[in-house]
Design a protein around this motif. Structure first.
Motif, PDB file in Angstrom:
ATOM      1  N   LEU A 107       0.816  -1.212   0.000  1.00 57.90           N
ATOM      2  CA  LEU A 107       0.000   0.000   0.000  1.00 57.90           C
ATOM      3  C   LEU A 107       0.851   1.264   0.000  1.00 57.90           C
ATOM      4  N   ALA A 108       2.055   1.176   0.553  1.00 55.15           N
ATOM      5  CA  ALA A 108       2.961   2.324   0.492  1.00 55.15           C
ATOM      6  C   ALA A 108       3.471   2.539  -0.933  1.00 55.15           C
ATOM      7  N   LEU A 109       3.708   1.438  -1.643  1.00 58.01           N
ATOM      8  CA  LEU A 109       4.183   1.527  -3.025  1.00 58.01           C
ATOM      9  C   LEU A 109       3.054   1.902  -3.980  1.00 58.01           C
ATOM     10  N   SER A 110       1.844   1.417  -3.679  1.00 59.82           N
ATOM     11  CA  SER A 110       0.682   1.724  -4.515  1.00 59.82           C
ATOM     12  C   SER A 110      -0.486   2.089  -3.606  1.00 59.82           C
ATOM     13  N   PRO A 111      -0.584   3.359  -3.192  1.00 60.64           N
ATOM     14  CA  PRO A 111      -1.613   3.773  -2.222  1.00 60.64           C
ATOM     15  C   PRO A 111      -3.037   3.483  -2.665  1.00 60.64           C
ATOM     16  N   THR A 112      -3.276   3.406  -3.982  1.00 59.40           N
ATOM     17  CA  THR A 112      -4.626   3.099  -4.459  1.00 59.40           C
ATOM     18  C   THR A 112      -4.816   1.615  -4.753  1.00 59.40           C
ATOM     19  N   LEU A 113      -3.801   0.820  -4.449  1.00 56.25           N
ATOM     20  CA  LEU A 113      -3.815  -0.607  -4.744  1.00 56.25           C
ATOM     21  C   LEU A 113      -4.163  -0.826  -6.215  1.00 56.25           C
ATOM     22  N   PHE A 114      -3.374  -0.150  -7.047  1.00 59.32           N
ATOM     23  CA  PHE A 114      -3.504  -0.274  -8.507  1.00 59.32           C
ATOM     24  C   PHE A 114      -4.891   0.153  -9.003  1.00 59.32           C
ATOM     25  N   GLY A 115      -5.421   1.197  -8.357  1.00 54.65           N
ATOM     26  CA  GLY A 115      -6.700   1.751  -8.793  1.00 54.65           C
ATOM     27  C   GLY A 115      -7.918   1.196  -8.095  1.00 54.65           C
ATOM     28  N   ALA A 116      -7.750   0.230  -7.184  1.00 48.70           N
ATOM     29  CA  ALA A 116      -8.896  -0.379  -6.512  1.00 48.70           C
ATOM     30  C   ALA A 116      -9.416   0.462  -5.349  1.00 48.70           C
ATOM     31  N   LEU A 117      -8.575   1.348  -4.796  1.00 54.00           N
ATOM     32  CA  LEU A 117      -8.936   2.154  -3.640  1.00 54.00           C
ATOM     33  C   LEU A 117      -8.822   3.638  -3.964  1.00 54.00           C
ATOM     34  N   GLU A 118      -9.463   4.449  -3.159  1.00 52.26           N
ATOM     35  CA  GLU A 118      -9.289   5.885  -3.274  1.00 52.26           C
ATOM     36  C   GLU A 118      -7.925   6.269  -2.705  1.00 52.26           C
ATOM     37  N   ARG A 119      -7.300   7.265  -3.301  1.00 48.73           N
ATOM     38  CA  ARG A 119      -5.993   7.699  -2.817  1.00 48.73           C
ATOM     39  C   ARG A 119      -6.142   8.313  -1.422  1.00 48.73           C
ATOM     40  N   PRO A 120      -5.365   7.863  -0.456  1.00 40.80           N
ATOM     41  CA  PRO A 120      -5.475   8.418   0.904  1.00 40.80           C
ATOM     42  C   PRO A 120      -4.996   9.864   0.952  1.00 40.80           C
ATOM     43  N   ASP A 121      -5.744  10.698   1.662  1.00 46.17           N
ATOM     44  CA  ASP A 121      -5.394  12.110   1.775  1.00 46.17           C
ATOM     45  C   ASP A 121      -4.519  12.404   2.982  1.00 46.17           C
ATOM     46  N   SER A 122      -4.399  11.425   3.868  1.00 48.09           N
ATOM     47  CA  SER A 122      -3.621  11.644   5.088  1.00 48.09           C
ATOM     48  C   SER A 122      -3.029  10.324   5.559  1.00 48.09           C
ATOM     49  N   ALA A 123      -2.164  10.423   6.560  1.00 49.02           N
ATOM     50  CA  ALA A 123      -1.574   9.217   7.140  1.00 49.02           C
ATOM     51  C   ALA A 123      -2.652   8.332   7.763  1.00 49.02           C
ATOM     52  N   ASP A 166      -5.749   8.060   6.738  1.00 51.03           N
ATOM     53  CA  ASP A 166      -6.429   7.364   5.640  1.00 51.03           C
ATOM     54  C   ASP A 166      -5.605   6.161   5.184  1.00 51.03           C
ATOM     55  N   PHE A 167      -4.295   6.339   5.116  1.00 49.83           N
ATOM     56  CA  PHE A 167      -3.412   5.224   4.748  1.00 49.83           C
ATOM     57  C   PHE A 167      -3.524   4.092   5.769  1.00 49.83           C
ATOM     58  N   LEU A 168      -3.500   4.443   7.049  1.00 50.14           N
ATOM     59  CA  LEU A 168      -3.598   3.419   8.093  1.00 50.14           C
ATOM     60  C   LEU A 168      -4.939   2.697   8.040  1.00 50.14           C
ATOM     61  N   ARG A 169      -5.989   3.411   7.681  1.00 49.87           N
ATOM     62  CA  ARG A 169      -7.298   2.772   7.569  1.00 49.87           C
ATOM     63  C   ARG A 169      -7.305   1.767   6.416  1.00 49.87           C
ATOM     64  N   HIS A 170      -6.620   2.109   5.310  1.00 47.95           N
ATOM     65  CA  HIS A 170      -6.478   1.142   4.219  1.00 47.95           C
ATOM     66  C   HIS A 170      -5.726  -0.092   4.695  1.00 47.95           C
ATOM     67  N   VAL A 171      -4.671   0.138   5.464  1.00 44.43           N
ATOM     68  CA  VAL A 171      -3.907  -0.982   6.015  1.00 44.43           C
ATOM     69  C   VAL A 171      -4.798  -1.827   6.922  1.00 44.43           C
ATOM     70  N   GLY A 172      -5.585  -1.160   7.759  1.00 48.33           N
ATOM     71  CA  GLY A 172      -6.468  -1.875   8.669  1.00 48.33           C
ATOM     72  C   GLY A 172      -7.458  -2.763   7.942  1.00 48.33           C
ATOM     73  N   PHE A 173      -8.081  -2.230   6.897  1.00 46.76           N
ATOM     74  CA  PHE A 173      -9.018  -3.047   6.117  1.00 46.76           C
ATOM     75  C   PHE A 173      -8.281  -4.186   5.412  1.00 46.76           C
ATOM     76  N   GLY A 174      -7.066  -3.898   4.932  1.00 39.99           N
ATOM     77  CA  GLY A 174      -6.274  -4.948   4.297  1.00 39.99           C
ATOM     78  C   GLY A 174      -5.963  -6.068   5.262  1.00 39.99           C
ATOM     79  N   TRP A 175      -5.585  -5.712   6.492  1.00 46.95           N
ATOM     80  CA  TRP A 175      -5.301  -6.723   7.506  1.00 46.95           C
ATOM     81  C   TRP A 175      -6.558  -7.490   7.908  1.00 46.95           C
TER      82      TRP A 175
END
Length: 215
Positions: free
Chosen positions: A126-142, A144-153
């Motif tokens: 997710l750090a290399l591809s914050p949108t997961l190759f277009g599958a997610l919205e681009r995170p606007d903040s740290a 938002d990034f952590l929330r993507h990580v949380g859902f991924g986990w």
């Protein structure tokens, strides 16, 4: 103290290894084989408290619950196994570490290395591809990034359980897999009951636990 060389059998009222009997046996084998060290047990108590909190939070904020479960509960739980649990010959049960790894129903240490490696790979991807190759919205903040990580986990955790259930279904039978999945989901409550006194016993008596009584 239970006899060390005898495998404890749990049966239902009809003398058959039913669902609840199998669940009890899996829990007992896990406890007696993999929880000799009181540091490990204490970390499992911390993990259990955190998992129970995460379970309650799951209905309010699933991403945050997943971050708490994986970032605190799972890491403390596995640290106990990786760094503190003895891996020499188990005199109490009369088996080697290699034997325990071979007969482990769930994720043994080798499978856990793979599991934790994939877990660590999720935030890297997710750090290399914050949108997961277009599958997610681009995170606007740290956050938002952590929330993507949380859902991924969260999805990864569900997938890991389903994957192991499928393996056990193929290797043994579906019931064994379902029993194991039930054990995993309910482990925080069982561990809380089993290991709530571990921190105090660790302070008073040192690391080794020789009170393995059947649950």
């Amino acid at each position: 103290m239970m006899p060390s060389l005898r495998k404890l059998r749990f049966e239902d009222e009809q003398g058959n290894p039913g669902f609840r009997a199998q669940l009890k046996e899996q829990r007992w084998d896990d406890h007696r084989y993999y929880h000799h060290d009181l540091i490990n047990q204490s970390l499992h108590f911390v993990s259990a408290c955190t998992f129970i909190t995460a379970y309650a939070l799951l209905f309010v904020d699933a991403a945050l619950a997943s971050l708490l479960a994986w970032g605190v509960a799972m890491t403390s739980r596995q640290a106990g196994h990786f760094f503190f649990e003895p891996r020499d010959y188990d005199e109490e049960n009369g088996v080697s570490h290699e034997y325990k790894e071979e007969v482990k129903v769930g994720y043994n240490l080798m499978r856990k290395y793979v599991l934790m490696g994939l877990w660590l790979a999720i935030p890297v991807v997710l750090a290399l591809s914050p949108t997961l190759f277009g599958a997610l919205e681009r995170p606007d903040s740290a956050m938002d990034f952590l929330r993507h990580v949380g859902f991924g986990w969260l999805f990864f955790g569900v997938a890991a359980i389903l994957f192991r259930v499928g393996q056990l279904w193929f290797e043994r039978d579906l019931e064994t897999g379902i029993v194991w999945a039930t054990k995993i989901v309910t482990d925080p409550f069982s561990d809380f009951r089993l290991y709530r006194t571990a921190p105090a016993r660790l302070i008073k008596h040192g690391r080794s636990d020789d009170t393995h009584a059947a649950a």
